[in-house]
Design a protein around this motif. Structure first.
Motif, short mmCIF file in Angstrom:
data_model
loop_
_atom_site.label_atom_id
_atom_site.label_comp_id
_atom_site.label_asym_id
_atom_site.label_seq_id
_atom_site.Cartn_x
_atom_site.Cartn_y
_atom_site.Cartn_z
N THR A 1 50.38 58.62 36.58
CA THR A 1 48.96 58.25 36.69
C THR A 1 48.32 58.93 37.89
O THR A 1 47.21 59.46 37.81
N LEU A 2 49.05 58.92 39.02
CA LEU A 2 48.54 59.54 40.25
C LEU A 2 48.35 61.05 40.07
O LEU A 2 47.38 61.62 40.57
N LYS A 3 49.27 61.69 39.37
CA LYS A 3 49.15 63.12 39.09
C LYS A 3 47.81 63.42 38.40
O LYS A 3 47.09 64.35 38.77
N GLY A 4 47.51 62.60 37.39
CA GLY A 4 46.25 62.78 36.65
C GLY A 4 45.04 62.66 37.56
O GLY A 4 44.08 63.44 37.45
N MET A 5 45.08 61.69 38.49
CA MET A 5 43.96 61.49 39.43
C MET A 5 43.76 62.72 40.31
O MET A 5 42.64 63.18 40.55
N LEU A 6 44.88 63.27 40.82
CA LEU A 6 44.81 64.41 41.74
C LEU A 6 44.23 65.64 41.04
O LEU A 6 43.39 66.35 41.60
N ILE A 7 44.67 65.88 39.78
CA ILE A 7 44.18 67.04 39.04
C ILE A 7 42.70 66.85 38.68
O ILE A 7 41.88 67.77 38.82
N GLU A 8 42.34 65.64 38.25
CA GLU A 8 40.96 65.35 37.85
C GLU A 8 39.99 65.57 39.01
O GLU A 8 38.87 66.06 38.82
N GLU A 9 40.42 65.22 40.23
CA GLU A 9 39.54 65.37 41.39
C GLU A 9 39.68 66.75 42.05
O GLU A 9 39.08 67.01 43.10
N GLY A 10 40.53 67.61 41.46
CA GLY A 10 40.68 68.97 41.98
C GLY A 10 41.31 69.06 43.35
O GLY A 10 41.04 70.00 44.11
N LEU A 11 42.15 68.11 43.68
CA LEU A 11 42.76 68.08 45.01
C LEU A 11 44.00 68.97 45.11
O LEU A 11 44.46 69.29 46.20
N CYS A 12 44.56 69.36 43.97
CA CYS A 12 45.70 70.28 43.99
C CYS A 12 45.86 70.90 42.61
O CYS A 12 45.29 70.42 41.63
N SER A 13 46.66 71.96 42.55
CA SER A 13 46.87 72.65 41.28
C SER A 13 48.08 72.06 40.57
O SER A 13 48.91 71.37 41.17
N GLU A 14 48.20 72.38 39.28
CA GLU A 14 49.37 71.92 38.51
C GLU A 14 50.66 72.54 39.05
O GLU A 14 51.70 71.91 39.05
N ASP A 15 50.56 73.80 39.52
CA ASP A 15 51.75 74.47 40.08
C ASP A 15 52.26 73.74 41.31
O ASP A 15 53.47 73.58 41.50
N GLN A 16 51.33 73.28 42.17
CA GLN A 16 51.74 72.53 43.37
C GLN A 16 52.44 71.22 42.97
O GLN A 16 53.45 70.85 43.57
N LEU A 17 51.88 70.57 41.95
CA LEU A 17 52.48 69.30 41.51
C LEU A 17 53.85 69.51 40.88
O LEU A 17 54.75 68.68 41.04
N ILE A 18 54.02 70.63 40.16
CA ILE A 18 55.33 70.93 39.56
C ILE A 18 56.37 71.11 40.67
O ILE A 18 57.49 70.60 40.59
N GLU A 19 55.96 71.81 41.76
CA GLU A 19 56.88 72.02 42.89
C GLU A 19 57.27 70.69 43.54
O GLU A 19 58.45 70.45 43.84
N ILE A 20 56.28 69.80 43.70
CA ILE A 20 56.56 68.48 44.31
C ILE A 20 57.42 67.63 43.38
O ILE A 20 58.33 66.92 43.83
N GLU A 21 57.14 67.73 42.09
CA GLU A 21 57.93 66.97 41.10
C GLU A 21 59.39 67.43 41.12
O GLU A 21 60.32 66.62 41.05
N GLU A 22 59.59 68.75 41.24
CA GLU A 22 60.96 69.28 41.30
C GLU A 22 61.67 68.79 42.57
O GLU A 22 62.86 68.47 42.55
N GLU A 23 60.93 68.72 43.68
CA GLU A 23 61.50 68.22 44.94
C GLU A 23 61.86 66.73 44.80
O GLU A 23 62.89 66.27 45.29
#
Length: 561
Positions: free
Chosen positions: A8-30
Motif C-alpha cells: 500500500t505504501l509503495k502505491g502512495m509513494l509512486i502516486e505522489e511522485g516521491l520516488c521511481s519504481e526502480d528505486q523501490l525495486i532496489e529497496i524491496e530487494e534489500e
C-alpha cells in the motif's frame, strides 16, 4: 515479498511522485535480502524522512499525525484497554469522545488493528498516527511493567493446585484461560520478545518455578512467580500452541503465532515431562531480529570472499560446523539467500524449518514417520535441483547420499557438530565415509562460534596487562599501542556490557595438499596445522582480530575458542 501494508505504501509513494519504481525495486530487494523493515529502508535510503513518511500516510488515510510528548491522557481512557492488548498491538489510547476511542498507532496501514480492537473492546476505534518511539515511551509511562508488583499480584491470586496428575483437566483449562494467567503469560512473552530473546524457558522445580530468557547466548532469570502457578501457566502455553494439555507424560512440539507491537512473531514450542511437572521452552523466530545477510555476520572480508567463491561453484559440498547455538543455520540461510536466483532450483530439508525463504522449496524432517534426511535427499534428486541444503549430516547413509548428489552435478550445503573445521574430516571418516569420496566432493568447511559484542553505549577502552596478553598467547609487540575494550554496563545492555552477537569463523578449503592428508587419514591436528600453513586463520586468531577491532572482550574469546 512485501506485506500488504508495505505494498500500500509503495502505491502512495509512486502516486505522489516521491520516488521511481526502480528505486523501490532496489529497496524491496534489500528488504528481501536483509529482513529489514520496508519503512526503515525508505528512510535509510533517504527517499523520505520519518516525519514526511508519517505525513504521507496520514494524508492518504484521512487521519492526523499526533505529537505524544507531553500529551495528557485521562486515567479513564487508560483503563479502557488492558496492558497486554496495548503491548500486543503497539497502540496507545488517547481519548474517548462521542463513543469513539481515538488510538495512536505506528502501523496504521494495518487495517486489522482497528477491526480487532473494535471486536475486543466493543467500541468504535479511530486510528491516528504517532512515531513509534513516542508510542513506546507512552506505553512504558502509562502501562509500566513492574516485576515486583506483578509478583505480588500473582501471589495474591487464589489458585491452589495439587502436584498430582489426577486433577480435572477442565479445572486446569479454566485456570489457564483465567484473565490473570492470560495477562501474565502475554506480558512475559512481550518482555522477552522486546528484549530480543532467542528462547524463553519455563522450568518447574520442587519448591520454585523459574522463568528465564536467553539474550545474546546468555540466560537471564526474571523475578520468579509463585511455584503453584507452574501448572496453569504451562497449560496456557500448551493451549496457545494447540497441544494436548491432558498429556503430561510425553514430550510435545507445537507452534504459537502472535502479533507483538503489531508485527508477526512465531514461537516454536517444546515440552518435556520432568519429575516436578512439564518444562517448556519457546524458541523465538522473529524475522525483524535475524538479518539473513552474509555481510552482517561479522566474518572477516578475506574469509567472506573465499566463502562466496565456494558457494557459487556448480557442484561440491560446503559444510558449516560448530556446537548447537553457534549460528550455523543463520549462516547457511544467508548463503542460500545470496545464491537464490531464478536460474537455479533450491531445495532444503530441515529439522525444523526456522524461516520461510521466498523462492526456496523447504521440506520438514519428521523421523517419526520415516521422513529422514537420507530419504528426503533421495526424493530431492528426482526433483531436478541445482542446490540442496541438508539441515545436518547425522549418519553414514546421509553422508554418502550427499556425496553422491555432489558427484552428479549438485551443490550441497550441510552442517555437522564438531569442535573445529579440521575435526569435520575426522568425523566423516569415523562415520565410515571413504577418504577418496571426501576428497572428490568436499570444497570447504566453515568452523563457527557466536560471541557477544561489546555494547556500543558503554564501551570503554583500556591497556591490556601482561596477564591479558599471556592468556591469548600474544607478545607485547603483537599488540603495539592498540587499546582493548570492554562494556561497563548500562541500561541499554541490562548492565551486562554486551549487546548483540557476531560470528567467529575459520575456513578450511579442500586444497590439493589437504586432500593428500585426507587420503592418508591424517590426524585432525596435522590437517589443522597444514591448513594454517596454507593461510587459514583459526577461531582463536579470528577472536584476537575481533578484540583488536574493539568488537568483543578477552573473556568472550577465551570462553568460546
Amino acid at each position: 515479498m512485501l506485506d500488504p501494508e508495505s505494498e500500500t505504501l509503495k502505491g502512495m509513494l509512486i502516486e505522489e511522485g516521491l520516488c521511481s519504481e526502480d528505486q523501490l525495486i532496489e529497496i524491496e530487494e534489500e528488504h528481501e535480502r536483509t529482513g529489514k523493515v520496508f519503512q526503515t529502508l525508505l528512510v535509510d535510503y533517504e527517499i523520505i524522512s520519518k516525519e514526511e513518511l508519517l505525513g504521507l500516510i496520514a494524508r492518504n488515510l484521512g487521519t492526523d499525525v499526533v505529537e505524544l510528548t507531553g500529551f495528557e491522557i485521562e486515567k479513564s481512557v487508560i483503563d479502557i484497554i488492558d496492558s497486554s492488548t496495548i503491548r500486543m498491538y503497539g497502540v496507545m489510547p488517547l481519548k474517548y469522545e462521542d463513543e469513539i476511542l481515538t488510538v495512536a498507532s505506528a502501523n496504521p496501514l494495518n487495517y486489522q488493528i482497528a477491526e480487532e480492537l473494535h471486536f475486543i473492546l466493543g467500541k468504535n476505534v479511530f486510528i491516528v498516527i504517532a512515531p513509534e518511539d513516542q508510542i513506546d515511551a507512552a506505553i512504558e509511562k502509562h502501562y509500566p511493567i513492574e516485576e515486583e508488583s506483578m509478583h505480588d499480584m500473582l501471589e495474591s491470586m487464589d489458585i491452589e493446585i495439587d502436584d498430582g496428575l489426577d486433577e480435572e483437566t477442565t479445572n486446569i483449562e479454566d485456570m489457564a484461560e483465567s484473565t490473570p494467567i492470560v495477562r501474565f503469560v502475554d506480558v512475559i512473552l512481550y518482555q522477552a520478545i522486546k528484549a530480543e530473546s532467542s528462547d524463553i524457558h519455563f522450568e518447574p522445580f520442587e519448591s520454585e518455578f523459574k522463568i528465564r530468557y536467553r539474550v545474546d547466548g546468555a540466560l537471564y532469570e526474571m523475578s520468579p512467580p509463585p511455584q503453584n502457578l507452574a501448572t496453569p501457566v504451562i497449560s496456557r502455553l500448551k493451549i496457545m500452541s494447540g497441544l494436548n494439555i491432558a498429556e503430561r507424560r510425553l514430550p510435545q512440539d507445537g507452534r504459537i503465532q502472535l502479533r507483538i507491537a503489531g508485527r508477526p512473531v512465531d514461537l516454536r514450542v517444546s515440552t518435556l515431562p520432568t519429575v516436578h511437572g512439564e518444562s517448556v521452552v519457546l524458541r523465538v523466530l522473529d524475522r525483524s531480529v535475524i538479518n539473513l545477510d552474509l555481510d552482517v555476520l561479522g566474518i572477516s572480508p578475506d574469509v567472506l570472499a573465499q566463502i562466496r567463491d565456494v558457494i557459487h561453484l556448480p557442484n561440491g559440498i560446503f559444510v558449516v560446523t560448530g556446537p548447537t547455538g553457534s549460528g550455523k543455520t543463520t549462516t547457511l540461510y544467508s548463503a542460500l539467500k545470496e545464491i537464490n536466483t531464478i536460474e537455479d532450483k533450491l531445495l532444503t530439508a530441515e529439522d525444523p524449518i526456522e524461516y520461510d525463504i521466498e523462492g526456496i522449496i523447504q521440506l520438514p524432517i519428521n523421523d517419526s514417520i520415516g521422513m529422514t534426511f537420507a530419504r528426503a535427499l533421495k526424493a530431492f534428486l528426482r526433483q531436478d535441483p541445482d542446490r540442496i541444503m541438508l539441515g545436518e549430516i547425522r549418519d553414514l547413509e546421509t553422508a554418502q547420499m550427499a556425496i553422491q548428489a555432489s558427484l552428479t552435478g549438485h551443490f550441497v550445503f550441510s552442517t555437522l557438530h564438531t569442535n573445529d573445521a579440521a575435526g569435520t574430516i575426522t568425523r566423516l571418516i569415523d562415520m565410515g565415509v571413504e577418504p577418496f569420496l571426501i576428497t572428490s566432493s568436499l570444497e570447504g568447511i566453515l568452523g563457527q562460534r557466536l560471541i557477544r559484542k561489546i555494547c556500543s553505549e558503554c564501551k570503554t577502552s583500556f591497556s591490556p596487562t601482561d596477564d591479558d596478553l599471556e592468556s591469548l598467547d600474544l607478545e607485547r609487540e603483537d599488540v603495539g599501542d592498540r587499546q582493548f575494550s570492554y562494556g561497563k554496563g548500562c541500561s541499554v545492555c541490562n548492565q551486562t556490557g554486551y549487546k548483540g552477537r557476531k560470528a567467529l569463523s575459520e575456513l578450511l578449503l579442500a586444497s590439493k595438499e589437504i586432500k593428500e592428508l585426507i587420503i592418508e587419514k591424517a590426524p585432525t591436528i596435522v590437517i589443522r596445522e597444514k591448513a594454517r600453513e596454507l593461510g587459514m586463520k583459526t577461531l582463536r586468531e579470528d577472536g584476537v582480530r575481533s578484540i583488536f577491532d574493539g568488537d568483543t572482550t578477552i573473556e568472550e574469546v577465551l570462553k568460546y575458542t
